[in-house]
Design a protein around this motif. Structure first.
Motif, PDB file in Angstrom:
ATOM      1  N   ASP A 260       0.825  -1.217   0.000  1.00 12.26           N
ATOM      2  CA  ASP A 260       0.000   0.000   0.000  1.00 12.26           C
ATOM      3  C   ASP A 260       0.852   1.256   0.000  1.00 12.26           C
ATOM      4  O   ASP A 260       0.447   2.304   0.524  1.00 12.26           O
ATOM      5  CB  ASP A 260      -0.959   0.025   1.196  1.00 12.26           C
ATOM      6  N   ALA A 261       2.048   1.153  -0.588  1.00 10.87           N
ATOM      7  CA  ALA A 261       2.894   2.336  -0.783  1.00 10.87           C
ATOM      8  C   ALA A 261       2.559   2.956  -2.131  1.00 10.87           C
ATOM      9  O   ALA A 261       1.528   2.650  -2.719  1.00 10.87           O
ATOM     10  CB  ALA A 261       4.364   1.938  -0.686  1.00 10.87           C
ATOM     11  N   GLU A 262       3.433   3.822  -2.620  1.00  9.37           N
ATOM     12  CA  GLU A 262       3.162   4.544  -3.860  1.00  9.37           C
ATOM     13  C   GLU A 262       4.163   4.127  -4.925  1.00  9.37           C
ATOM     14  O   GLU A 262       5.272   4.659  -4.988  1.00  9.37           O
ATOM     15  CB  GLU A 262       3.224   6.056  -3.633  1.00  9.37           C
ATOM     16  N   PRO A 263       3.807   3.169  -5.770  1.00 14.90           N
ATOM     17  CA  PRO A 263       4.727   2.734  -6.826  1.00 14.90           C
ATOM     18  C   PRO A 263       4.881   3.800  -7.902  1.00 14.90           C
ATOM     19  O   PRO A 263       4.013   4.656  -8.073  1.00 14.90           O
ATOM     20  CB  PRO A 263       4.062   1.478  -7.383  1.00 14.90           C
ATOM     21  N   LEU A 264       5.992   3.728  -8.612  1.00 11.54           N
ATOM     22  CA  LEU A 264       6.207   4.637  -9.733  1.00 11.54           C
ATOM     23  C   LEU A 264       5.161   4.405 -10.810  1.00 11.54           C
ATOM     24  O   LEU A 264       4.575   5.343 -11.357  1.00 11.54           O
ATOM     25  CB  LEU A 264       7.615   4.426 -10.301  1.00 11.54           C
ATOM     26  N   LEU A 265       4.893   3.143 -11.122  1.00  7.43           N
ATOM     27  CA  LEU A 265       3.884   2.764 -12.113  1.00  7.43           C
ATOM     28  C   LEU A 265       3.039   1.659 -11.502  1.00  7.43           C
ATOM     29  O   LEU A 265       3.482   0.518 -11.402  1.00  7.43           O
ATOM     30  CB  LEU A 265       4.555   2.291 -13.405  1.00  7.43           C
ATOM     31  N   ASP A 266       1.847   2.013 -11.084  1.00  7.73           N
ATOM     32  CA  ASP A 266       0.990   1.080 -10.362  1.00  7.73           C
ATOM     33  C   ASP A 266       0.621  -0.103 -11.259  1.00  7.73           C
ATOM     34  O   ASP A 266       0.044   0.086 -12.332  1.00  7.73           O
ATOM     35  CB  ASP A 266      -0.279   1.796  -9.904  1.00  7.73           C
ATOM     36  N   PRO A 267       0.930  -1.352 -10.850  1.00  7.52           N
ATOM     37  CA  PRO A 267       0.578  -2.524 -11.672  1.00  7.52           C
ATOM     38  C   PRO A 267      -0.917  -2.650 -11.925  1.00  7.52           C
ATOM     39  O   PRO A 267      -1.328  -3.289 -12.902  1.00  7.52           O
ATOM     40  CB  PRO A 267       1.107  -3.707 -10.848  1.00  7.52           C
ATOM     41  N   ARG A 268      -1.732  -2.039 -11.059  1.00  4.54           N
ATOM     42  CA  ARG A 268      -3.177  -2.123 -11.242  1.00  4.54           C
ATOM     43  C   ARG A 268      -3.646  -1.395 -12.488  1.00  4.54           C
ATOM     44  O   ARG A 268      -4.768  -1.601 -12.943  1.00  4.54           O
ATOM     45  CB  ARG A 268      -3.880  -1.595  -9.992  1.00  4.54           C
ATOM     46  N   LEU A 269      -2.784  -0.540 -13.054  1.00  6.03           N
ATOM     47  CA  LEU A 269      -3.115   0.066 -14.341  1.00  6.03           C
ATOM     48  C   LEU A 269      -3.309  -1.016 -15.407  1.00  6.03           C
ATOM     49  O   LEU A 269      -4.179  -0.910 -16.271  1.00  6.03           O
ATOM     50  CB  LEU A 269      -2.005   1.024 -14.785  1.00  6.03           C
ATOM     51  N   PHE A 270      -2.481  -2.051 -15.353  1.00  7.32           N
ATOM     52  CA  PHE A 270      -2.509  -3.098 -16.377  1.00  7.32           C
ATOM     53  C   PHE A 270      -3.521  -4.196 -16.059  1.00  7.32           C
ATOM     54  O   PHE A 270      -4.002  -4.870 -16.963  1.00  7.32           O
ATOM     55  CB  PHE A 270      -1.116  -3.710 -16.524  1.00  7.32           C
ATOM     56  N   THR A 271      -3.845  -4.370 -14.778  1.00  7.52           N
ATOM     57  CA  THR A 271      -4.767  -5.432 -14.405  1.00  7.52           C
ATOM     58  C   THR A 271      -6.161  -4.924 -14.085  1.00  7.52           C
ATOM     59  O   THR A 271      -7.138  -5.653 -14.243  1.00  7.52           O
ATOM     60  CB  THR A 271      -4.231  -6.194 -13.183  1.00  7.52           C
ATOM     61  N   GLY A 272      -6.271  -3.668 -13.629  1.00 13.10           N
ATOM     62  CA  GLY A 272      -7.562  -3.162 -13.192  1.00 13.10           C
ATOM     63  C   GLY A 272      -8.185  -2.137 -14.101  1.00 13.10           C
ATOM     64  O   GLY A 272      -9.408  -2.001 -14.149  1.00 13.10           O
ATOM     65  N   ALA A 273      -7.369  -1.356 -14.822  1.00  9.69           N
ATOM     66  CA  ALA A 273      -7.894  -0.339 -15.738  1.00  9.69           C
ATOM     67  C   ALA A 273      -8.180  -1.017 -17.077  1.00  9.69           C
ATOM     68  O   ALA A 273      -7.272  -1.342 -17.835  1.00  9.69           O
ATOM     69  CB  ALA A 273      -6.899   0.811 -15.916  1.00  9.69           C
ATOM     70  N   ARG A 274      -9.446  -1.229 -17.374  1.00 10.39           N
ATOM     71  CA  ARG A 274      -9.843  -2.009 -18.545  1.00 10.39           C
ATOM     72  C   ARG A 274      -9.343  -1.357 -19.824  1.00 10.39           C
ATOM     73  O   ARG A 274      -9.541  -0.172 -20.042  1.00 10.39           O
ATOM     74  CB  ARG A 274     -11.369  -2.135 -18.594  1.00 10.39           C
ATOM     75  N   GLY A 275      -8.670  -2.130 -20.651  1.00 16.10           N
ATOM     76  CA  GLY A 275      -8.194  -1.655 -21.940  1.00 16.10           C
ATOM     77  C   GLY A 275      -6.810  -1.046 -21.918  1.00 16.10           C
ATOM     78  O   GLY A 275      -6.234  -0.811 -22.989  1.00 16.10           O
ATOM     79  N   TYR A 276      -6.241  -0.804 -20.718  1.00 19.10           N
ATOM     80  CA  TYR A 276      -4.941  -0.120 -20.680  1.00 19.10           C
ATOM     81  C   TYR A 276      -3.822  -1.000 -21.238  1.00 19.10           C
ATOM     82  O   TYR A 276      -3.021  -0.547 -22.062  1.00 19.10           O
ATOM     83  CB  TYR A 276      -4.608   0.318 -19.253  1.00 19.10           C
ATOM     84  N   ALA A 277      -3.749  -2.247 -20.789  1.00 15.67           N
ATOM     85  CA  ALA A 277      -2.672  -3.133 -21.252  1.00 15.67           C
ATOM     86  C   ALA A 277      -2.746  -3.343 -22.763  1.00 15.67           C
ATOM     87  O   ALA A 277      -1.735  -3.267 -23.473  1.00 15.67           O
ATOM     88  CB  ALA A 277      -2.747  -4.473 -20.517  1.00 15.67           C
ATOM     89  N   ALA A 278      -3.969  -3.605 -23.274  1.00 17.28           N
ATOM     90  CA  ALA A 278      -4.120  -3.814 -24.722  1.00 17.28           C
ATOM     91  C   ALA A 278      -3.753  -2.557 -25.490  1.00 17.28           C
ATOM     92  O   ALA A 278      -3.059  -2.615 -26.511  1.00 17.28           O
ATOM     93  CB  ALA A 278      -5.558  -4.223 -25.033  1.00 17.28           C
ATOM     94  N   GLY A 279      -4.207  -1.404 -25.000  1.00 19.85           N
ATOM     95  CA  GLY A 279      -3.915  -0.150 -25.701  1.00 19.85           C
ATOM     96  C   GLY A 279      -2.438   0.178 -25.714  1.00 19.85           C
ATOM     97  O   GLY A 279      -1.911   0.673 -26.719  1.00 19.85           O
ATOM     98  N   ALA A 280      -1.733  -0.087 -24.607  1.00 19.45           N
ATOM     99  CA  ALA A 280      -0.295   0.170 -24.565  1.00 19.45           C
ATOM    100  C   ALA A 280       0.442  -0.739 -25.556  1.00 19.45           C
ATOM    101  O   ALA A 280       1.382  -0.296 -26.238  1.00 19.45           O
ATOM    102  CB  ALA A 280       0.228  -0.045 -23.147  1.00 19.45           C
ATOM    103  N   GLY A 281       0.018  -2.009 -25.663  1.00 23.75           N
ATOM    104  CA  GLY A 281       0.637  -2.910 -26.635  1.00 23.75           C
ATOM    105  C   GLY A 281       0.375  -2.479 -28.064  1.00 23.75           C
ATOM    106  O   GLY A 281       1.271  -2.523 -28.918  1.00 23.75           O
ATOM    107  N   ILE A 282      -0.853  -2.055 -28.346  1.00 20.38           N
ATOM    108  CA  ILE A 282      -1.193  -1.576 -29.691  1.00 20.38           C
ATOM    109  C   ILE A 282      -0.335  -0.376 -30.047  1.00 20.38           C
ATOM    110  O   ILE A 282       0.208  -0.276 -31.162  1.00 20.38           O
ATOM    111  CB  ILE A 282      -2.687  -1.225 -29.767  1.00 20.38           C
ATOM    112  N   ALA A 283      -0.175   0.561 -29.096  1.00 19.90           N
ATOM    113  CA  ALA A 283       0.611   1.768 -29.361  1.00 19.90           C
ATOM    114  C   ALA A 283       2.061   1.430 -29.667  1.00 19.90           C
ATOM    115  O   ALA A 283       2.662   1.983 -30.606  1.00 19.90           O
ATOM    116  CB  ALA A 283       0.524   2.717 -28.163  1.00 19.90           C
ATOM    117  N   ALA A 284       2.651   0.523 -28.871  1.00 19.80           N
ATOM    118  CA  ALA A 284       4.057   0.175 -29.091  1.00 19.80           C
ATOM    119  C   ALA A 284       4.260  -0.470 -30.465  1.00 19.80           C
ATOM    120  O   ALA A 284       5.182  -0.105 -31.213  1.00 19.80           O
ATOM    121  CB  ALA A 284       4.541  -0.762 -27.981  1.00 19.80           C
ATOM    122  N   LEU A 285       3.409  -1.430 -30.827  1.00 18.97           N
ATOM    123  CA  LEU A 285       3.533  -2.082 -32.128  1.00 18.97           C
ATOM    124  C   LEU A 285       3.270  -1.113 -33.269  1.00 18.97           C
ATOM    125  O   LEU A 285       3.950  -1.147 -34.308  1.00 18.97           O
ATOM    126  CB  LEU A 285       2.558  -3.262 -32.209  1.00 18.97           C
TER     127      LEU A 285
END
Length: 495
Positions: A260-285
């Motif tokens: 419950d500290a403050e990460p630089l990049l919260d992993p919950r962005l990729f697991t909890g924010a719907r569409g974030y992981a897919a969108g980041a992969g699409i952008a990189a490719l």
């Protein structure tokens, strides 16, 4: 009688958005605009080819290294404050680069300019996330997407035009000086019109996370930015080292979040924010193919067909025109079509650039640019339906308190993809050129075709995400401090 409030789209002045777009345009334009001026810089400063390449690659490297950390700092201390300080630093560094008397000082100024740009970029998307909600956020990201697309596509023609107007041995300096008045205008608009919003909890900056992420990004990007000097061959071992560091970064961030500290990049962005992981992969490719083809086109038109830098830039202008026009419209359609719009856009880019590769291979040399113009226009229209809708779909469910870090991570993926593309596609171009008795037509067709393969990977990821949306429904549940697509909110209290 109850009077309905006017839409916030009308009550809030648009100059506050334009301040962020002008600043974003400058920083992204500087990734590609300098390339056409490298021969002039090398001659006047007496620099080697390897050292002058750092004027471009050093900026891109520093840009990528600063993004996520700067986004997290903006979340904590205030995005408006970081935006204004970074913009002021960018203007000062632009003036220093223009006045540099030696290649060493020019490279140093460009590194500092890249850091300032990397601090500025995540604040742009975070401020849009903060100031707009619902359908209006889609329109705002439409303009932001147009800015990204135009700045990347018009860099070569803008640089060629500046060199044509500022003729003489010092004409290349205006590539940097032009940022000073434009940046000063954006600084004035931003200081007067950007809303003052209380920052989030300051907490403690995740220094181990900063070190792991910075080292990982540096290890992966350094061989790429030194590709022309044999960096990939000599420093190939940095790729697995960089991947190991990024894996260590991911594990560390999970541990920080679990406490419950403050990460630089919260992993919950990729697991909890719907569409974030897919969108980041699409952008990189997407940026692997999107960024690399511009250098390939410049090499083909200038070295293969003998075009001037200005004429070479004008040859790819149809793509920029189509991208700009479609991006603004796409910002209005993303609410209705969702990820399907990205799928349609990527299909257009694949068809447009695929057709361009074939046309440049078989069309008569004297008419190559004219024959390729319709295909480039189709690709540009598709691109305009990719960048801004993907940003909207990727960030739609991200809590506003994490918007800076999320935007920084998204752009870091874009910069990494762009670095891979700008190293791999021109390298493939030269490889085919050397093995085919300098057959420029075959070389451009193969290199652009390789970029299309990366775009097909992005298309496959977009189709999978679209099918998932069809199964689960596009609405989703917004977190308390986020605004999802399809939810209409007023933002009068945000301005």
């Amino acid at each position: 009688m109850v009077t309905r409030p006017r839409s916030a789209f009308h009550t809030c002045p648009f100059p506050q958005l334009w301040a962020t777009l002008v600043a974003g345009f400058m920083t992204l334009l500087d990734v590609t605009i300098v390339a056409v001026a490298l021969p002039s810089m090398q001659r006047q400063l007496g620099a080697s080819a390897a050292s002058v390449q750092w004027v471009v690659s050093g900026y891109a490297l520093a840009f990528a290294l600063a993004l996520v950390t700067a986004g997290r700092i903006g979340d904590a201390v205030g995005r408006r404050r970081v935006f204004l300080w970074a913009l002021a630093a960018f203007v000062v560094c632009s003036a220093a680069a223009g006045a540099a008397p030696s290649i060493t000082l020019l490279v140093a100024a460009r590194l500092a300019q890249g850091i300032a740009a990397g601090c500025l970029a995540p604040q742009n998307s975070a401020l849009i996330q903060q100031m707009f909600k619902g359908a209006e956020r889609g329109r705002a990201f439409g303009l932001f997407g147009a800015t990204v697309g135009i700045s990347s596509a018009v860099g070569p023609v803008t640089g060629g035009l500046i060199l044509a107007l500022a003729d003489g041995p010092g004409g290349w300096r205006w590539i940097f000086y032009v940022n000073v008045p434009v940046g000063a205008l954006a600084l004035l608009l931003g200081s007067r019109l950007l809303p003052r919003v209380a920052p989030g909890r300051r907490g403690h900056l995740d220094l181990p996370g900063v070190a792991l992420l910075g080292a990982g990004v540096l290890a992966i990007m350094l061989p790429l930015v030194l590709a022309e000097a044999g960096g990939i061959r000599r420093l190939w071992w940095l790729f697995p080292a960089g991947l190991a560091l990024l894996a260590g970064f991911a594990r560390w961030e999970k541990r920080v979040a679990a406490r419950d500290a403050e990460p630089l990049l919260d992993p919950r962005l990729f697991t909890g924010a719907r569409g974030y992981a897919a969108g980041a992969g699409i952008a990189a490719l997407y940026f692997v193919g999107f960024s690399g083809v511009w250098l390939v086109f410049a090499l083909f038109f200038q070295n293969g067909l003998g075009y001037s830098p200005l004429r070479s830039g004008l040859a790819v202008t149809p793509f920029a025109v189509g991208s700009a026009a479609a991006a603004v419209v796409a910002g209005r359609l993303v609410e209705r079509l969702g990820r399907l719009l990205t799928v349609l856009g990527l299909t257009g880019v694949v068809l447009g650039l695929g057709a361009t590769a074939l046309i440049l291979r078989f069309a008569p040399a004297g008419a190559a640019a004219w024959c390729a113009a319709p295909a480039l226009l189709i690709g540009g229209i598709g691109s305009g339906c990719v960048i801004s809708p993907n940003v909207t779909m990727t960030l739609r469910d991200v809590p506003v308190r994490m918007a800076g870090a999320a935007g920084g991570a998204l752009q870091t993926g874009q910069r990494l993809g762009g670095a891979v593309g700008t190293a791999a596609l021109p390298g493939l171009f030269y490889l085919v050129l050397g093995s085919s008795a300098h057959d420029y037509r075959t070389a451009v067709a193969v290199a652009v075709g390789a970029g299309v393969l990366a775009l097909l990977g992005a298309l496959a990821a977009a189709v999978l995400d679209w099918r998932r949306d069809r199964r689960t429904g596009p609405g989703g549940t917004d977190s308390p401090d986020s605004a999802g697509t399809g939810h209409r909110h007023t933002r009068a209290n945000q301005c």
